[in-house]
Design a protein around this motif. Structure first.
Motif, PDB file in Angstrom:
ATOM      1  N   ILE A   1       1.178  -1.756   0.270  1.00  0.00           N
ATOM      2  CA  ILE A   1       0.146  -0.202   0.103  1.00  0.00           C
ATOM      3  C   ILE A   1       0.734   1.322  -0.246  1.00  0.00           C
ATOM      4  CG2 ILE A   1      -2.242  -1.420   1.482  1.00  0.00           C
ATOM      5  CD1 ILE A   1      -0.741   0.377   4.023  1.00  0.00           C
TER       6      ILE A   1
ATOM      7  N   GLU B   1       0.556   4.280  -2.445  1.00  0.00           N
ATOM      8  CA  GLU B   1      -0.909   5.017  -2.822  1.00  0.00           C
ATOM      9  C   GLU B   1      -0.809   5.605  -1.439  1.00  0.00           C
ATOM     10  OE1 GLU B   1      -5.437   4.102  -2.653  1.00  0.00           O
ATOM     11  OE2 GLU B   1      -4.045   2.632  -2.580  1.00  0.00           O
ATOM     12  N   ALA B   2      -0.964   5.106  -0.581  1.00  0.00           N
ATOM     13  CA  ALA B   2      -0.482   5.683   0.955  1.00  0.00           C
ATOM     14  C   ALA B   2       0.630   6.414   0.417  1.00  0.00           C
ATOM     15  CB  ALA B   2      -0.215   5.109   2.207  1.00  0.00           C
TER      16      ALA B   2
ATOM     17  N   CYS C   1      -6.032   0.180  11.051  1.00  0.00           N
ATOM     18  CA  CYS C   1      -5.199   0.586  11.918  1.00  0.00           C
ATOM     19  C   CYS C   1      -5.357   0.311  13.675  1.00  0.00           C
ATOM     20  CB  CYS C   1      -5.374   2.589  11.760  1.00  0.00           C
ATOM     21  SG  CYS C   1      -4.707   3.545  13.036  1.00  0.00           S
TER      22      CYS C   1
ATOM     23  N   SER D   1      -1.612   0.230   7.952  1.00  0.00           N
ATOM     24  CA  SER D   1      -2.620   0.504   7.300  1.00  0.00           C
ATOM     25  C   SER D   1      -2.328   2.169   7.088  1.00  0.00           C
ATOM     26  CB  SER D   1      -4.009   1.546   8.156  1.00  0.00           C
ATOM     27  OG  SER D   1      -3.993   1.911   9.482  1.00  0.00           O
ATOM     28  N   VAL D   2      -3.068   2.787   5.666  1.00  0.00           N
ATOM     29  CA  VAL D   2      -2.452   4.244   5.475  1.00  0.00           C
ATOM     30  C   VAL D   2      -2.312   4.960   7.050  1.00  0.00           C
ATOM     31  CG1 VAL D   2      -3.147   5.577   4.353  1.00  0.00           C
ATOM     32  CG2 VAL D   2      -3.685   3.250   3.203  1.00  0.00           C
TER      33      VAL D   2
ATOM     34  N   TYR E   1       1.295   5.133   7.908  1.00  0.00           N
ATOM     35  CA  TYR E   1       2.400   5.996   7.343  1.00  0.00           C
ATOM     36  C   TYR E   1       2.171   7.011   7.813  1.00  0.00           C
ATOM     37  CZ  TYR E   1       4.244   1.774   4.456  1.00  0.00           C
ATOM     38  OH  TYR E   1       4.708   1.491   3.760  1.00  0.00           O
ATOM     39  N   HIS E   2       0.101   7.850   7.668  1.00  0.00           N
ATOM     40  CA  HIS E   2       0.689   9.722   7.987  1.00  0.00           C
ATOM     41  C   HIS E   2       1.149   9.341   9.275  1.00  0.00           C
ATOM     42  CE1 HIS E   2      -3.256   9.531   5.628  1.00  0.00           C
ATOM     43  NE2 HIS E   2      -2.859   9.418   4.750  1.00  0.00           N
TER      44      HIS E   2
END
Length: 459
Positions: A97, A100-101, A425, A439-440, A443-444
């Motif tokens: 991912i 995209e992330a 998450c 999860s995305v 990365y944030h």
């Protein structure tokens, strides 16, 4: 110089020891990580992903050595085969991912402006990992942090002293530069001083509530981000329409696996009164089938707790509950030595006045209470200072979602428990801490947003 010692729960012997770094050596390590970060981040994303996955594979190649080593360090029976399945699953998902992330967020472009938001690496990420699932908990942050372009400094728990070394050897053999991923041995004072001196740009800590508070105190006033995953007292709730056999099998495994030493292990169970007696009967039958013993023996299904002091806390909670009227259902097992080897226990006639239903046990003990309704179950599940996961058992998905909306928790499970889905998450609330991994959103948290507002020259 301080020496860190891993005391094996198998026999109380010193299994491994390492000297901690001096303050100067520790600061030099972080300076080297900072110097290496820009070059690492400049590498193509796919190259970073490939190197991390090669490092993961190199860890897997060590599994025949790692499994008995974990048994010696923290007591998990060798029959379970270690952690590589989850270790690989989580890293693989985060690699898949990443593009995209981490992609730019396009806000808009016209004849006058181009506007977008980039995800920029935090810089130097400090990962403080726990002993209970030492490889899987570490990779939750190590893999996405490196993939996102950060350099990583890993400090592992003393109880699993050799894990960070294993990971460093594997990752370096795969081609990740030594200053990009470092394993360090530190004492608490040096750790706090380094955080206070802004040696790191982000700190990820998994461990006790007290440890999380120490991290936040050290970071106070530095504006260094701190992500924490701390204690838990995760509940299971079995509704009247549940698949009883599946609920008992999963929840009792969730309570007892790894000697109850799971971040999201089940520590309290609420069962609709119509199923309560049958649930308890089946649960007792399962636990009586366990073999407590030497984790190096392939016949052993439950090993010692990782440290005598952990077992002492679980015993204390059990003894206090019994003194206050609880009922114990499991007779003392032959291998129970009053030290690290602890008989797994099921308690009924428990109340929330007892510590075993309030404080984190982190051992092979679970209290089971009957309930009359969803309202009563929700009130009991929320009567906790922790909030990591909750496991709901019903055939009605919409009902589970409605009940889940009312529970103060980080993850709601339906008809399963004790699992980290890397697409979701991993987070908590209350004294379980704050932040989010995998999860995305993982990365944030390991990057910062940077906005670009570019005006074009049109004449």
């Amino acid at each position: 110089m301080t020496t860190l010692r891993c005391i094996s729960p198998i026999d109380g012997s010193v299994f491994a020891e390492r000297e901690v770094l001096s303050r100067d050596a520790a600061m030099a390590a972080t300076k080297a990580a900072r110097a290496a970060q820009a070059g690492w981040a400049a590498r193509p994303l796919q190259e970073r992903i490939d190197l991390v996955m090669a490092g993961v594979a190199a860890v897997g190649a060590m599994n025949d050595v790692i499994v008995p080593e974990l048994a010696h360090m923290m007591g998990r029976p060798v029959r379970y085969g270690g952690e590589f399945g989850g270790f690989n699953e989580r890293a693989t998902h985060m690699g898949q991912i990443a593009a995209e992330a981490l992609a730019d967020i396009q806000v808009g472009e016209d004849e006058t402006f181009r506007r977008y938001i980039k995800r920029i690496p935090q810089g130097v990420v400090f990962v403080v990992a726990p002993w209970n699932y030492p490889y899987m908990t570490a990779i939750n942050t190590v893999a996405p942090a490196l993939i996102a372009g950060n350099t990583v400094v890993l400090k592992h728990a003393t109880q699993t002293l050799l894990v960070g070394e294993r990971m460093a050897v594997a990752f370096h053999s795969a081609g990740i530069p030594e200053n990009v991923f470092q394993n360090v041995f530190l004492d608490h004072d040096t750790t706090s001083e380094m955080i206070a001196r802004r040696a790191f740009d982000f700190v990820n800590f998994t461990g006790s509530v007290g440890g999380g508070k120490a991290m936040e105190r050290a970071a106070a006033g530095t504006f260094t981000g701190v992500g924490t995953e701390l204690g838990g007292k995760d509940p299971g709730y079995v509704m009247e329409d549940a698949d009883l056999d599946a609920a008992v099998d999963t929840l009792i495994d969730g309570a007892m696996f790894n000697s109850g030493q799971c971040c999201c292990g089940i520590e309290r169970i609420y069962v609709h009164e119509s199923l309560f007696d049958a649930f308890v009967e089946k649960a007792v039958r399962i636990v009586n089938g366990y073999k407590l013993g030497d984790p190096l023996d392939k016949e052993t299904s439950i090993g010692p707790m990782a440290n005598v002091r952990f077992a002492q806390e679980a015993r204390a909670q059990i003894d206090e509950a019994l003194a206050d009227g609880a009922t114990a259902h499991i007779d003392k097992m032959p291998a129970d030595d009053g030290a690290a080897y602890l008989t797994p226990q099921i308690l009924t006639n428990v109340t929330h006045d007892m510590r075993v239903m309030r404080d984190e046990s982190f051992g092979p003990v679970v209290g089971i209470m009957p309930v009359k309704s969803d309202d009563e179950a929700v009130a009991l599940m929320n009567d906790s200072q922790f909030g990591l996961t909750a496991s709901l058992w019903t055939r009605d998905l919409d009902r589970a979602a409605r009940v889940g909306d009312r529970i103060e928790t980080g993850t709601v499970f339906m008809n399963r428990a004790d699992y980290l889905d890397p697409g979701l998450c991993w987070t908590g609330c209350k004294d379980t801490g704050r932040g989010g991994g995998l999860s995305v959103i993982g990365y944030h948290n390991l990057t910062r947003p940077k906005s670009y507002h570019l005006k074009k020259v049109t004449s």
